[in-house]
Each structure stands twice: as structure tokens, then as C-alpha cells.
Design a protein around this motif. Sequence first.
Motif, PDB file in Angstrom:
ATOM      1  N   THR A 120       0.827  -1.057   0.023  1.00 22.69           N
ATOM      2  CA  THR A 120       0.057   0.099  -0.045  1.00 22.69           C
ATOM      3  C   THR A 120       0.733   1.177  -0.073  1.00 22.69           C
ATOM      4  N   GLU A 121       2.266   1.192   0.467  1.00 24.07           N
ATOM      5  CA  GLU A 121       2.943   2.233   0.292  1.00 24.07           C
ATOM      6  C   GLU A 121       3.145   3.032  -1.035  1.00 24.07           C
ATOM      7  N   HIS A 122       3.109   1.780  -2.002  1.00 24.56           N
ATOM      8  CA  HIS A 122       3.216   2.411  -3.339  1.00 24.56           C
ATOM      9  C   HIS A 122       1.777   3.297  -3.751  1.00 24.56           C
ATOM     10  N   VAL A 123       0.662   3.097  -3.266  1.00 25.48           N
ATOM     11  CA  VAL A 123      -0.596   3.779  -3.479  1.00 25.48           C
ATOM     12  C   VAL A 123      -0.234   5.319  -2.749  1.00 25.48           C
ATOM     13  N   ASP A 124       0.094   5.063  -1.557  1.00 23.99           N
ATOM     14  CA  ASP A 124       0.424   6.247  -0.621  1.00 23.99           C
ATOM     15  C   ASP A 124       1.308   7.284  -1.556  1.00 23.99           C
ATOM     16  N   ALA A 125       2.316   6.835  -2.099  1.00 22.68           N
ATOM     17  CA  ALA A 125       3.287   7.680  -2.736  1.00 22.68           C
ATOM     18  C   ALA A 125       2.656   8.140  -4.014  1.00 22.68           C
ATOM     19  N   ALA A 126       1.754   7.397  -4.819  1.00 25.08           N
ATOM     20  CA  ALA A 126       1.348   7.964  -5.976  1.00 25.08           C
ATOM     21  C   ALA A 126       0.225   9.096  -5.624  1.00 25.08           C
ATOM     22  N   VAL A 127      -0.565   8.784  -4.443  1.00 24.21           N
ATOM     23  CA  VAL A 127      -1.362   9.887  -4.084  1.00 24.21           C
ATOM     24  C   VAL A 127      -0.644  11.255  -3.580  1.00 24.21           C
ATOM     25  N   ALA A 128       0.428  10.929  -2.830  1.00 29.11           N
ATOM     26  CA  ALA A 128       1.293  12.066  -2.412  1.00 29.11           C
ATOM     27  C   ALA A 128       1.687  12.941  -3.547  1.00 29.11           C
ATOM     28  N   ARG A 129       1.780  12.199  -4.698  1.00 27.34           N
ATOM     29  CA  ARG A 129       2.567  13.118  -5.930  1.00 27.34           C
ATOM     30  C   ARG A 129       1.390  13.582  -7.007  1.00 27.34           C
ATOM     31  N   GLY A 130       0.189  13.281  -6.506  1.00 29.11           N
ATOM     32  CA  GLY A 130      -0.901  13.585  -7.353  1.00 29.11           C
ATOM     33  C   GLY A 130      -1.227  12.803  -8.647  1.00 29.11           C
ATOM     34  N   LEU A 145     -12.795  -9.976  -6.232  1.00 25.84           N
ATOM     35  CA  LEU A 145     -11.921  -9.639  -5.033  1.00 25.84           C
ATOM     36  C   LEU A 145     -11.117  -8.634  -5.186  1.00 25.84           C
ATOM     37  N   ASN A 146     -10.647  -8.517  -6.367  1.00 21.72           N
ATOM     38  CA  ASN A 146      -9.444  -7.758  -6.506  1.00 21.72           C
ATOM     39  C   ASN A 146      -9.506  -6.225  -6.286  1.00 21.72           C
ATOM     40  N   ALA A 147     -10.582  -5.880  -7.076  1.00 26.18           N
ATOM     41  CA  ALA A 147     -11.213  -4.437  -7.191  1.00 26.18           C
ATOM     42  C   ALA A 147     -11.816  -4.063  -5.928  1.00 26.18           C
ATOM     43  N   ARG A 148     -12.654  -4.953  -5.141  1.00 28.14           N
ATOM     44  CA  ARG A 148     -13.233  -4.820  -3.966  1.00 28.14           C
ATOM     45  C   ARG A 148     -12.437  -4.400  -2.835  1.00 28.14           C
ATOM     46  N   GLN A 149     -11.253  -5.330  -2.822  1.00 28.36           N
ATOM     47  CA  GLN A 149     -10.292  -5.169  -1.669  1.00 28.36           C
ATOM     48  C   GLN A 149      -9.411  -3.987  -1.931  1.00 28.36           C
ATOM     49  N   ARG A 250      -5.497 -16.208  -3.226  1.00 32.90           N
ATOM     50  CA  ARG A 250      -6.103 -16.895  -2.085  1.00 32.90           C
ATOM     51  C   ARG A 250      -5.104 -17.704  -1.429  1.00 32.90           C
ATOM     52  N   GLU A 251      -5.208 -17.665  -0.222  1.00 34.87           N
ATOM     53  CA  GLU A 251      -4.057 -18.123   0.521  1.00 34.87           C
ATOM     54  C   GLU A 251      -4.701 -19.164   1.723  1.00 34.87           C
ATOM     55  N   LYS A 252      -4.404 -19.704   2.535  1.00 41.34           N
ATOM     56  CA  LYS A 252      -4.730 -20.646   3.345  1.00 41.34           C
ATOM     57  C   LYS A 252      -5.898 -20.121   4.539  1.00 41.34           C
ATOM     58  N   ASP A 253      -5.655 -18.718   4.924  1.00 35.60           N
ATOM     59  CA  ASP A 253      -6.433 -18.306   5.874  1.00 35.60           C
ATOM     60  C   ASP A 253      -7.286 -16.968   5.251  1.00 35.60           C
ATOM     61  N   GLY A 254      -7.025 -16.828   3.974  1.00 36.69           N
ATOM     62  CA  GLY A 254      -7.947 -15.659   3.504  1.00 36.69           C
ATOM     63  C   GLY A 254      -7.237 -15.239   2.052  1.00 36.69           C
ATOM     64  N   TYR A 255      -6.766 -13.787   1.939  1.00 38.08           N
ATOM     65  CA  TYR A 255      -6.479 -13.288   0.719  1.00 38.08           C
ATOM     66  C   TYR A 255      -5.475 -12.222   0.908  1.00 38.08           C
ATOM     67  N   ARG A 256      -4.428 -12.252  -0.128  1.00 35.59           N
ATOM     68  CA  ARG A 256      -3.316 -11.184  -0.089  1.00 35.59           C
ATOM     69  C   ARG A 256      -3.583 -10.480  -1.272  1.00 35.59           C
ATOM     70  N   LEU A 257      -3.899  -9.049  -0.885  1.00 35.29           N
ATOM     71  CA  LEU A 257      -3.851  -8.235  -1.928  1.00 35.29           C
ATOM     72  C   LEU A 257      -2.655  -7.633  -2.245  1.00 35.29           C
ATOM     73  N   LEU A 258      -1.932  -7.724  -3.329  1.00 36.89           N
ATOM     74  CA  LEU A 258      -0.600  -7.851  -3.685  1.00 36.89           C
ATOM     75  C   LEU A 258      -0.416  -6.377  -4.634  1.00 36.89           C
ATOM     76  N   ILE A 259       0.088  -5.335  -4.119  1.00 34.29           N
ATOM     77  CA  ILE A 259       0.197  -4.175  -4.776  1.00 34.29           C
ATOM     78  C   ILE A 259       1.579  -3.828  -5.144  1.00 34.29           C
ATOM     79  N   GLN A 260       2.218  -3.766  -6.155  1.00 38.60           N
ATOM     80  CA  GLN A 260       3.713  -4.197  -6.470  1.00 38.60           C
ATOM     81  C   GLN A 260       4.084  -2.713  -6.823  1.00 38.60           C
TER      82      GLN A 260
END
Length: 311
Positions: A120-130, A145-149, A250-260
Amino acid sequence: MATAMHNSRLPPFTAALLHPRYLFNWLGLGLLWLLVTLLPWRAQMALGRGLGRLSMKALKSRVKVARRNLELALPELDESARERTLKANFESVGCAIFETGMAWFWPHWRMKAITRMEGTEHVDAAVARGQGMLLLSAHFLTLELNARQFGLYRPGVGVYRPNTNPVLEYAQVQGRCRSNKYLVDRLNIKGMLKALRQGDALWYAPDHDYGSHASVFVPFFAVEEAATITGTATLARVKKTVTLPCFTLREKDGYRLLIQAPIADFPVGDDMADAIASNQVIEAAIRLAPEQYMWLHRRFKTTPKGVPYRY
């Protein structure tokens, strides 16, 4: 945060949706809502895997397509390994039914409880730069799930194909906008460009075979000439836009939203080079969980002149 309740772009509910011809659509949606509301997540996944195994007997043509895709894309797997992946893939197809219901019907708190966000730090950086964010995704079976998450962290805009059935169209738009702003028809390029120029996050999955129009033939997995659309680079060229790969696993205990991290030096202005770069990112993500990818569609159906049909 945008929700379905406050989103003025959502389609209105009309009396026409209650026509008797849509009775089974409403019954199906009602049953799905009931199951995903009442059953624990692990029970839903177990039921989904069972349905997926049963579907292999009913969807024999799709089994044939998926098997052929695995042969083309992953020739390094021996026959037994491919068959195990094929079976796991159809189990994932069954799970996707429930995951669609989760994405459309679950409240935020329940979705957050099974979501682990990474990057999520990549999202924060983009927002900070407009910057606008082009979320480069793919047709994983967890795509609903991807877009919802992602919207739970920052509401964005989805690119989609409208459903010709008005009840299913109403349900999917309502569901996909539970934590996002609105949807844009996949043919509405101007709408996509506008969203990026306004600094929105735009969910985009260019990994299907859309024919030879506006496409180039570049490597994807072991297929050296896979038809790949050039629209990714077109959108990424919008001023102050950053391209962030975004997937849900999808993982054993839920889901990983991976933002690269943003794709470096993208786009470069060469259609083939840019298509290769986006394909490499998508392929690397699929290899993290190949059984969760949508192998059911004919990804390699379009061929260059002189290359025989692959199916």
C-alpha cells in the motif's frame, strides 16, 4: 469512502427488473447471498472446491481448453503435474462463485477480516505525488475480490464488460461499486483516460485474447507469439500516471492483495516492447498461483499469418 448507498452513478432499480423472465436470476442471486452470508469462509471454500470438481464433468469443453492452455503455456510440466494443476484450477473455479458473492455482498468489516494488504506504500506515494494509478491486473479467478479489496484502501474505477442481462448487470455494478467509485465500459477509452487524468486508480486487465485489432504478437509464457493488446501502454502514457501491478491471491487463511512497485521505464513508446513488459509482469504474478488463473478462455486463439490455430 464510496459505497453503493451513496454512489449516484449506480443504475436505478426499476420495475422492469421484476419481470417474471428474471425470476431464476433473482433466485440464484438470493441463494448466493444466503450462502455467503451464513456460511463461514472455510466452509464456502470447501463447498466451492467440491462444485469445481463436479463442474469438470459438466464443462468438458472448458476442461479441454484449460488443458490445452496449460500444455501451451507450461510445457515444462509433465502430464501428471498438468492434470493436478488442471484439477486445482477447476476447484478454484468453484471457489470463485462464492468469492463473487463475497465481493458483491459482504460488508466492509467482513472483507477486511480476510484481507492482507501488501504494497500500500506504493499507493500512498502516488497519491502524495498527485498521480493517477493504472492498476495492471489479470483475470485471476479472484478478480472480483481484487477490485473490492483495493477499494477498501482507496476507492477507484473499474473497467468492465456490461452484462446483457439487466438483472445481472444491476447486480454486478452494485456489487463492484461497494467499495469503489464507478465502472467504465471496456470500450470507453475516453472514460478511462478521464479517470486517470483526475488522479483516480483505474483497474485494468489486458491479459485476454481480444483478437488482432490493436494487438501485437509477443511472448506470453511459452507461447512466442501471443496476441496482446497495446491499450496498456496507451493508458500508461497519460500525464502523471503510474502503473502499479495489482493482484489478489487466495491463501490458506484468506487473501493477499498484492500491490507491486511501479513498473520501471514504462511505457517506452514501442508497442512490442511495452506489451512484452506488461506480459512479463502478469506472467510472474500468475506463476505465484497458476491454479488460480482463468485458464478456461482461449488465451492463444489468435495467431499470426501462417501459424495454425492452436485449439
